[in-house]
Scaffold this motif. Structure first.
Motif, mmCIF file in Angstrom:
data_model
loop_
_atom_site.group_PDB
_atom_site.id
_atom_site.type_symbol
_atom_site.label_atom_id
_atom_site.label_comp_id
_atom_site.label_asym_id
_atom_site.label_seq_id
_atom_site.Cartn_x
_atom_site.Cartn_y
_atom_site.Cartn_z
ATOM 1 N N SER B 131 0.812 -1.222 0.000
ATOM 2 C CA SER B 131 0.000 0.000 0.000
ATOM 3 C C SER B 131 0.846 1.273 0.000
ATOM 4 O O SER B 131 0.537 2.235 -0.704
ATOM 5 C CB SER B 131 -0.929 0.017 1.205
ATOM 6 N N ASP B 132 1.913 1.275 0.776
ATOM 7 C CA ASP B 132 2.787 2.459 0.834
ATOM 8 C C ASP B 132 3.301 2.826 -0.548
ATOM 9 O O ASP B 132 3.368 4.001 -0.918
ATOM 10 C CB ASP B 132 4.023 2.170 1.702
ATOM 11 N N GLN B 134 1.957 1.935 -3.439
ATOM 12 C CA GLN B 134 0.851 2.365 -4.293
ATOM 13 C C GLN B 134 0.542 3.837 -4.075
ATOM 14 O O GLN B 134 0.342 4.590 -5.022
ATOM 15 C CB GLN B 134 -0.406 1.533 -4.005
ATOM 16 N N VAL B 135 0.489 4.228 -2.802
ATOM 17 C CA VAL B 135 0.189 5.626 -2.480
ATOM 18 C C VAL B 135 1.253 6.546 -3.073
ATOM 19 O O VAL B 135 0.941 7.572 -3.695
ATOM 20 C CB VAL B 135 0.081 5.836 -0.948
#
Lengths: 292, 292
Positions: B131-132, B134-135
């Protein structure tokens, strides 16, 4: 209660949008064009839903809530700028003011729309939310706004102008064109308030009913409203021979359909009362905004 | 080596884009319009850079790499569709084929652009990356593509058409208009290959030099190339009295400026050789694509 909530909270969404434009636009004319449409105002119904939903569960709204609400309103604003273009709906008047391309020219209006759309994703990805949540909010926002949501609805709406469509087709177009983004507003509020999958599902349903109610009401106002009340020219749908709810169901049939959606929305809110820490007060007032 | 790498890897990016459109577009005409411009091809230089960068470090390209590369190319494709519109550059021909609005009409071309832009963020947020990451990839993509990057550059470019600009102003416009997205390609490749901040900084520099080289070369080709070679009408810049590198520096001065950027890019690649597991082979070939 909603009145004071709105007066207190919405200016912070406004500020988040304008601050974003000021800090993240490196061309002056572009910044002016983007800010013009953001400042043109409107009912701010989508950010109001995000804030209302988050507040109904946790009563804790923070800067991230404002930023997600601002991102959603930026997407709505871009869609209005592009929809108003001569090649699309060719509207000169929006919210009582000249449309963006009337003031800044078509090219800059297209770019202002592109900038607001792109900026929405920047705003969500720059919040201090947990990364998982940011990814989910970006993903659902893109689905709601893009080619399986609002953009597809707009394409369907254009095609429908050239022919008679059935009520079912009309509903499918509106689910995509306006429903998806309104539904996102409820769902995003639930995600921001750390709600369970069950609650998110209910919020999704609520959003779908409100989305249809919104469109039926909008179609009805084009028939029974005035230009002064609405800040845009009325009677446009009939002039353009658009398929609308009043055209397909008659005015009283459309009014009934609107009431049906609102009743179903109220029922979902009843079910939400089972959820922990849920206060239905704001929601009950919110629903009334979608009545005629 | 680059030749076979490209032949092997780029079709997977192509497939990722077309699969996205097929699976995530709920209006048939919209899907056709989006796919038309994606299929129109082009050099695919941005996805090639993402893949080359990722491969140069880790030699491990996976489905996420293709999807990030595809997202970037979707953004590039949307920008071409919008740039070609009558209100913008008013081009009839792109990559040797009629431009999107010539085939599908202006309204659908605007929407196809909006759909590709929005879809790019959906594609990145639907990868299986951490997720990190992707952000970060969403955030940097939005910055590069939006109102402090490409969109601002396009607005600046339009304004520059109406007046003489200095070399410095021209470079600032191009850094935003084409440089930001090309730089993102290198940086995203480094992020996908889990590189250190130091390496990412070097990739950023490399991207900036390549970005300027790309634009100087593009301007030069408009003077010295042929319509057949380029798949678009040449001599357009002079016709529109655009500020270009050849117009400001003369053809030989522009050629020198191009060579200077390429030399600096080569120097950055030398420094990258310090990084672990770095193989400079593909990069050295890649740089040559930007020479005349």
């Amino acid at each position: 209660m909603l009145q004071s909530f709105r007066a207190k909270e919405l200016p912070k969404v406004e500020e988040a949008m304008l601050t974003f434009i000021e800090e993240h636009t490196s061309n002056q004319s572009l910044a002016e064009s983007m800010a013009y449409s953001v400042k043109a105002g409107g009912k701010r119904i989508r950010p109001l839903i995000v804030l209302t939903t988050a507040a109904s569960f946790s009563n804790s709204i923070d800067v991230n809530t404002y930023h997600v609400a601002a991102a959603l309103e930026m997407i709505h604003t871009y869609s209005l700028i592009h929809d108003d273009l001569p090649a699309m709906d060719d509207d000169d008047l929006r919210r009582g003011k000249p449309t963006n391309h009337k003031v800044f020219g078509e090219a800059l209006a297209i770019l202002a729309g592109d900038g607001l759309l792109t900026g929405a994703f920047q705003l969500v990805s720059e919040t201090s939310l947990e990364s998982d949540k940011q990814v989910l909010l970006v993903q659902l926002l893109a689905k709601a706004a893009g080619s399986e949501g609002m953009v597809a609805g707009q394409a369907g709406d254009m095609a429908a102008e050239k022919q008679q469509v059935s009520l079912e087709e009309l509903m499918a177009i509106h689910r995509a064109k306006t429903g998806a983004l309104l539904t996102y507003a409820f769902v995003a509020g639930g995600i921001l308030a750390n709600q369970t999958d069950y609650v998110i599902e209910q919020l999704q349903k609520l959003g779908e009913h409100i989305g249809l109610a919104f469109q039926i009401r909008d179609d009805l106002l084009d028939v029974v409203g005035t230009t002064e009340e609405l800040g845009k020219n009325v009677g446009q749908d009939a002039k353009q021979e658009k398929s609308t709810y009043p055209a397909l169901l008659g005015v009283s049939g459309a009014k009934e359909a609107l009431q049906k959606e609102l009743d179903q929305a109220t029922q979902v809110i009843e079910e939400l009362k089972e959820a922990e820490d849920f206060d239905s007060g704001l929601f009950q007032e919110l629903i009334r905004l979608f009545a005629l």
